[in-house]
Write an enzyme that holds these catalytic residues in place. Sequence first.
Site, short mmCIF file in Angstrom:
data_model
loop_
_atom_site.label_atom_id
_atom_site.label_comp_id
_atom_site.label_asym_id
_atom_site.label_seq_id
_atom_site.Cartn_x
_atom_site.Cartn_y
_atom_site.Cartn_z
CG HIS A 110 6.01 -1.22 -6.17
ND1 HIS A 110 6.58 -0.61 -5.06
CD2 HIS A 110 4.98 -0.41 -6.54
CE1 HIS A 110 5.94 0.51 -4.79
NE2 HIS A 110 4.96 0.65 -5.68
CD GLU A 175 2.78 -7.87 -3.03
OE1 GLU A 175 3.96 -8.12 -2.71
OE2 GLU A 175 2.12 -6.99 -2.43
#
Length: 206
Positions: A110, A175
């Site tokens: 996320h 990420e």
Amino acid sequence: MSVPVAILISGRGSNMLSLVKACKAPNFPAHIVQVISNRPQAQGLEAARAHGIDTRIIDHTLFASRPAFDQALGEALDQAGARIACLAGFMRLLGPQLVSAWHGRMINIHPSLLPAFKGLDTHERALKAGVRQHGCTVHFVSAGMDEGPVIGQSAVPVLPGDTPQTLGKRVLAAEHRLYPACLRALAQGDVCLDSGCTTTAPREQG
Ligand code: GRF
């Protein structure tokens, strides 16, 4: 031992590619058995195929209910022989039955430092809130959206003049480093949801 992993996507698939590439490294404790998309047009499908990864489409619009879609997805994961499922930009909420069947084996990435900014438009909301640090989180999937125990987080600074795009780019780069590190940790048993392993979550300073 190498753990078989399936990746679930809905779109671009850049996190999926970061996992695919990481798994190609010698001694990585996992390998990708299939990439599954709920959207037939997902850009990531072509990218996965280009890397020689088996792909499958389970179009959620063809199912009468959420449970029916979840069941098909669960069967596909089993048929692929996956032991871990990685959600990578997968834009469907999964029901409690599938989530509990994959307890401790299904993880998500996320683009925020959870529990801050669950849901969509996280970069825009982080800028509006005036935070000085933003980032990304990999967590175990639980029944609630963007909830579930955290495996790892990576922080990046919010810089003067940032737009949602510039900040999002910085977070996305984080990420791409964090997700492979967390998959490695889970696959080799450094982190787990229940007791029984050493819980050393990957950390990275942005
Ligand atoms: C990523 O920012 C991920 O954290 C979020 O959706 C985005 C997907 O991007 N869940 P990509 O498809 O992996 O490029």
